[in-house]
Design an enzyme around this catalytic site. Sequence first.
Site, PDB file in Angstrom:
ATOM      1  N   ASP A 189       0.831  -1.102   0.059  1.00 29.70           N
ATOM      2  CA  ASP A 189      -0.111  -0.009  -0.116  1.00 29.70           C
ATOM      3  C   ASP A 189       0.836   1.224   0.147  1.00 29.70           C
ATOM      4  OD1 ASP A 189      -1.856   2.001   0.479  1.00 29.70           O
ATOM      5  OD2 ASP A 189      -3.065   0.582   2.026  1.00 29.70           O
ATOM      6  N   HIS A 200      -0.407   4.673  -0.269  1.00 30.05           N
ATOM      7  CA  HIS A 200      -0.838   5.866   0.218  1.00 30.05           C
ATOM      8  C   HIS A 200      -0.332   6.803   1.335  1.00 30.05           C
ATOM      9  CE1 HIS A 200      -4.191   3.536  -1.819  1.00 30.05           C
ATOM     10  NE2 HIS A 200      -4.732   4.930  -2.159  1.00 30.05           N
TER      11      HIS A 200
HETATM   12  C1  B12 Z   1      -4.848   9.838  -3.376  1.00 34.89           C
HETATM   13  C2  B12 Z   1      -5.189   8.410  -3.427  1.00 34.89           C
HETATM   14  C3  B12 Z   1      -4.342   7.587  -4.220  1.00 34.89           C
HETATM   15  C4  B12 Z   1      -3.114   7.992  -4.937  1.00 34.89           C
HETATM   16  C5  B12 Z   1      -2.028   7.821  -3.509  1.00 34.89           C
HETATM   17  C6  B12 Z   1      -0.868   8.782  -3.631  1.00 34.89           C
HETATM   18  C7  B12 Z   1      -0.066   8.599  -2.486  1.00 34.89           C
HETATM   19  N1  B12 Z   1       1.114   8.215  -2.740  1.00 34.89           N
HETATM   20  O1  B12 Z   1      -0.463   8.808  -1.433  1.00 34.89           O
HETATM   21  C8  B12 Z   1      -2.898   6.832  -5.824  1.00 34.89           C
HETATM   22  C9  B12 Z   1      -3.329   7.258  -6.996  1.00 34.89           C
HETATM   23  C10 B12 Z   1      -1.260   6.265  -6.001  1.00 34.89           C
HETATM   24  C11 B12 Z   1      -3.662   5.876  -5.332  1.00 34.89           C
HETATM   25  C12 B12 Z   1      -3.595   4.393  -5.826  1.00 34.89           C
HETATM   26  C13 B12 Z   1      -4.450   3.558  -5.617  1.00 34.89           C
HETATM   27  N2  B12 Z   1      -5.648   3.690  -5.017  1.00 34.89           N
HETATM   28 CO1  B12 Z   1      -6.005   5.249  -3.911  1.00 34.89          CO
HETATM   29  N3  B12 Z   1      -6.869   6.580  -3.157  1.00 34.89           N
HETATM   30  C14 B12 Z   1      -6.382   7.847  -3.008  1.00 34.89           C
HETATM   31  C15 B12 Z   1      -7.457   8.827  -2.431  1.00 34.89           C
HETATM   32  C16 B12 Z   1      -8.283   9.593  -3.372  1.00 34.89           C
HETATM   33  C17 B12 Z   1      -6.967   9.694  -1.098  1.00 34.89           C
HETATM   34  C18 B12 Z   1      -6.040   9.089  -0.144  1.00 34.89           C
HETATM   35  C19 B12 Z   1      -5.773  10.049   0.914  1.00 34.89           C
HETATM   36  O2  B12 Z   1      -4.590  10.539   0.766  1.00 34.89           O
HETATM   37  N4  B12 Z   1      -6.613  10.432   1.814  1.00 34.89           N
HETATM   38  C20 B12 Z   1      -6.191  11.554   2.556  1.00 34.89           C
HETATM   39  C21 B12 Z   1      -5.731  10.944   4.207  1.00 34.89           C
HETATM   40  C22 B12 Z   1      -5.550  12.055   5.156  1.00 34.89           C
HETATM   41  O3  B12 Z   1      -6.869  10.020   4.628  1.00 34.89           O
HETATM   42  P1  B12 Z   1      -6.567   8.528   4.956  1.00 34.89           P
HETATM   43  O4  B12 Z   1      -5.602   7.962   3.901  1.00 34.89           O
HETATM   44  O5  B12 Z   1      -7.812   7.797   4.909  1.00 34.89           O
HETATM   45  O6  B12 Z   1      -5.818   8.477   6.244  1.00 34.89           O
HETATM   46  C23 B12 Z   1      -6.517   8.738   7.405  1.00 34.89           C
HETATM   47  C24 B12 Z   1      -7.454   7.797   8.268  1.00 34.89           C
HETATM   48  O7  B12 Z   1      -7.559   6.774   7.091  1.00 34.89           O
HETATM   49  C25 B12 Z   1      -6.644   7.564   9.382  1.00 34.89           C
HETATM   50  N5  B12 Z   1      -6.131   6.469   9.392  1.00 34.89           N
HETATM   51  C26 B12 Z   1      -5.158   5.687   8.617  1.00 34.89           C
HETATM   52  N6  B12 Z   1      -4.519   4.677   9.234  1.00 34.89           N
HETATM   53  C27 B12 Z   1      -4.787   4.788  10.365  1.00 34.89           C
HETATM   54  C28 B12 Z   1      -4.179   4.033  11.396  1.00 34.89           C
HETATM   55  C29 B12 Z   1      -4.597   4.031  12.774  1.00 34.89           C
HETATM   56  C30 B12 Z   1      -3.832   3.257  13.886  1.00 34.89           C
HETATM   57  C31 B12 Z   1      -5.616   5.302  12.978  1.00 34.89           C
HETATM   58  C32 B12 Z   1      -5.949   5.502  14.351  1.00 34.89           C
HETATM   59  C33 B12 Z   1      -6.076   6.000  12.060  1.00 34.89           C
HETATM   60  C34 B12 Z   1      -5.629   5.747  10.667  1.00 34.89           C
HETATM   61  O8  B12 Z   1      -6.130   8.672   9.715  1.00 34.89           O
HETATM   62  C35 B12 Z   1      -5.444   9.318   8.480  1.00 34.89           C
HETATM   63  C36 B12 Z   1      -5.032  10.516   8.724  1.00 34.89           C
HETATM   64  O9  B12 Z   1      -6.232  11.228   9.179  1.00 34.89           O
HETATM   65  C37 B12 Z   1      -8.418   7.792  -1.844  1.00 34.89           C
HETATM   66  C38 B12 Z   1      -9.944   7.954  -1.712  1.00 34.89           C
HETATM   67  C39 B12 Z   1     -10.133   8.868  -0.342  1.00 34.89           C
HETATM   68  N7  B12 Z   1     -10.866   9.971  -0.754  1.00 34.89           N
HETATM   69  O10 B12 Z   1      -9.688   8.526   0.644  1.00 34.89           O
HETATM   70  C40 B12 Z   1      -8.133   6.535  -2.762  1.00 34.89           C
HETATM   71  C41 B12 Z   1      -8.448   5.175  -2.216  1.00 34.89           C
HETATM   72  C42 B12 Z   1      -7.890   4.953  -0.863  1.00 34.89           C
HETATM   73  N8  B12 Z   1      -7.588   4.424  -3.259  1.00 34.89           N
HETATM   74  C43 B12 Z   1      -8.223   3.119  -3.447  1.00 34.89           C
HETATM   75  C44 B12 Z   1      -7.683   2.392  -4.323  1.00 34.89           C
HETATM   76  C45 B12 Z   1      -8.323   0.959  -4.640  1.00 34.89           C
HETATM   77  C46 B12 Z   1      -6.443   2.534  -5.057  1.00 34.89           C
HETATM   78  C47 B12 Z   1      -5.664   1.446  -5.969  1.00 34.89           C
HETATM   79  C48 B12 Z   1      -5.583   0.058  -5.501  1.00 34.89           C
HETATM   80  C49 B12 Z   1      -6.337   1.701  -7.332  1.00 34.89           C
HETATM   81  C50 B12 Z   1      -5.683   0.762  -8.311  1.00 34.89           C
HETATM   82  N9  B12 Z   1      -6.609  -0.272  -8.746  1.00 34.89           N
HETATM   83  O11 B12 Z   1      -4.499   0.610  -8.689  1.00 34.89           O
HETATM   84  C51 B12 Z   1      -4.393   2.000  -5.770  1.00 34.89           C
HETATM   85  C52 B12 Z   1      -3.426   1.451  -4.795  1.00 34.89           C
HETATM   86  C53 B12 Z   1      -1.966   1.694  -4.936  1.00 34.89           C
HETATM   87  C54 B12 Z   1      -1.069   1.245  -3.846  1.00 34.89           C
HETATM   88  N10 B12 Z   1      -0.194   0.226  -4.084  1.00 34.89           N
HETATM   89  O12 B12 Z   1      -1.432   1.584  -2.834  1.00 34.89           O
HETATM   90  C55 B12 Z   1      -9.541   2.949  -2.826  1.00 34.89           C
HETATM   91  C56 B12 Z   1      -9.511   1.788  -1.744  1.00 34.89           C
HETATM   92  C57 B12 Z   1     -10.718   1.024  -1.693  1.00 34.89           C
HETATM   93  C58 B12 Z   1     -11.001   0.464  -0.349  1.00 34.89           C
HETATM   94  N11 B12 Z   1     -10.042   0.238   0.684  1.00 34.89           N
HETATM   95  O13 B12 Z   1     -12.007   0.087  -0.021  1.00 34.89           O
HETATM   96  C59 B12 Z   1      -9.900   4.361  -2.119  1.00 34.89           C
HETATM   97  C60 B12 Z   1     -10.768   4.509  -1.085  1.00 34.89           C
HETATM   98  C61 B12 Z   1     -10.636   5.011  -3.439  1.00 34.89           C
HETATM   99  C62 B12 Z   1     -11.922   4.463  -3.492  1.00 34.89           C
HETATM  100  N12 B12 Z   1     -13.051   4.864  -2.953  1.00 34.89           N
HETATM  101  O14 B12 Z   1     -12.080   3.338  -4.280  1.00 34.89           O
HETATM  102  N13 B12 Z   1      -4.781   6.217  -4.518  1.00 34.89           N
END
Ligand code: B12
Lengths: 495, 145
Positions: B19, B21
Amino acid sequence: MPHVISIDIGSTYTKGAVFGWQEGDKAFRLAARAVVPTTVNYLPDGYRQVMASLEELCRRSGEPFSETEASFADIPVYFSSSAKGGLNIAALGIVPALTLKAAKLTALSAGGRIDRVYAYKLTRRDVAALEANPPDIILLAGGTEGGNEVYVRHNGKMLSKSSVLAQRSVLVYAGNSVMAEEIEEMFAAKGFEVHIADNIMPEVDRTDTVKAREIIRSIFLDRIVKGRGLDTVVKEIGHNPNPTPYAVLRLVEAIYLKRPEMGEFMLIDMGGATTDVYSCCQPVKSIENVMFRGLPEPEVKRTVEGDLGMRVSALSTFKAAPYLAEIPGMAEFVEKVDRDTSHIGVSETEKSYDLALAGACSGEALRRHAGKLRRVFTAVGEAFVQEGKDLREIRTVIGSGGFLSRLHNFQIPDILKRGNTADNFLLVPERFRYARDKDYIFPLLGNLADNYPLLAVQTALDGLEYSENETVIPGVENIGRSSSRSGASCSCRDV
Amino acid sequence: MSTENVSGPTIVLGVIGSDCHAVGNAILYRVFSEAGFNVVNLGVMVSQDEYIDAAIETNAKAILVSSLYGQGELDCEGLRERCIERGIDDILLYVGGNLVIGKVDYAQTEAKFKKMGYDRVFTPESDLNEVIKLLYADIKERFGE
Ligand code: B12
């Protein structure tokens, strides 16, 4: 013509054969064979009886001996003893899927038989059970190199305070080497026999069983030999016996190494008390979308099922294969052979019961030996997780042991067809030819596998009789192969 | 890997599996550092053994696992068992992110991960201030610090 003698002292029969060969021969010629009931109280008696009848048979047939074979006693002898189906080993580890599994694999590949297993911490009840019925060997493992010390220390203390080792058990320590000295002192202070091996799981994804297996095998020999008079035989012929299952393992290994054209194969050795399964194949096929989990599997693998067998274990087989109860009269038959373990099925009906029992033993043993595939869904589509060994590409299944050696056609064990569900699949052979060890000669050839590998292997293969038809186990052919690939190609659907 | 010399308890942080992200990870690193933890951040694409290696070396009290791309279940299973064999049985395991694909009831996901040996399970919406309080309390309870 030079000759060699092989003797196997089994739990019921003592068998022997004289083999001859000439310069340039590819296989042994079977010159004579003999069987007598094992003389349980004093094994050398049965041994001598077999040797005497072999000599008599050779004399009568005018077997041409070479100059160096002035008397029958000049012919080299190799022998094995099953020591009641193998030494009983209690295996101790921490996590069931990690060090405990490594301990089980180690014990089985040393020719032992798993008596009991314990994960995590031994309780007082566990220790009481061990004291009530001490195994031959306690194999204590746990912790990677530099890893956990707590469980091994606890288990070591529990065991060293108990009477298990004073009674009969020998301790083999094969855990985290940081604890080796402490464990050694703990037991040596009480005057108990303790052997220190290398850690069988130095890292989470790697096993190293060589040293532990060596130690177990030497303890094994000690026990067999001191057992019921075999030391006199050892003195006479000048070397130690093999544990029977170890001999078979060596033969199977030699076939796999020397005859790659055989392809991947397995052997089921079914007896009255246990069913042994040996498989020779690449454990993990490189297939897209299949992820392997757990301890790496050995390419040549042996498992022993102590509750599956045709007579002594008939009752426990009946319990392990619930579908047997659906066959009218089966329960009564099982009771009968349980009461009289020397009973031989005579009528057609009894033969059909025996066939069902054999199917259950081999099917259930195969099911336990085989790995599993589980369907999972990921962000990039369908994928599969594999645990255990992938036997699907095995195309030959050899049957050995009293019953299977005589069985011309293998019945598809029902149990295997029932093992699969929509998302879980057994990695058993998809389709195979059944080959019976028609002279039931594998154990005897096993004794010769180390010293005469090519001759033993060829003789074993010549003795196989293949069934005409292929056996097909439906349901597992394409899973994790073509279907998974199509899953991967539409990977973006979730984004 | 970045470590800062703070006096608070050490925790290991990272995004598991393949992963990549990275945004959430950067936020978590900042938030937990500011809350007084000594955060060992392994970044993205962290294997199970890398978490454990770091935890052993730094005598960490907790591992915080993130999984965002939907393979959380596969990547996370077995981590507790590995911790045990490698000698850190009592370490706290927290996990959060988009742990499963699609809309799955949180209670179900939580139960699944708890069964795998995780002490606490979070969603992307979990309030990080709450998480910090829980982590301090859990460390105190388990290690008496
Ligand atoms: C930007 C993005 C990408 C970028 C990532 C760039 C980068 N290097 O960061 C790119 C384009 C590369 C990408 C690729 C992929 N992505 Co993407 N991506 C996103 C997107 C739009 C935003 C992610 C983000 O930065 N969020 C902002 C941050 C702040 O939030 P967060 O990551 O969720 O983290 C917070 C919380 O989750 C929490 N949290 C996280 N971990 C933990 C742990 C603990 C202990 C605690 C307490 C809290 C906590 O706290 C964090 C901070 O606030 C999301 C959709 C979305 N809106 O979330 C999809 C999403 C995450 N991606 C998705 C997918 C499927 C992929 C791919 C598999 C697509 C593909 N078929 O190739 C690939 C995977 C690549 C890989 N090997 O990882 C899906 C995941 C599906 C699921 N899980 O059900 C999402 C949800 C989009 C969707 N709705 O389908 N992605």
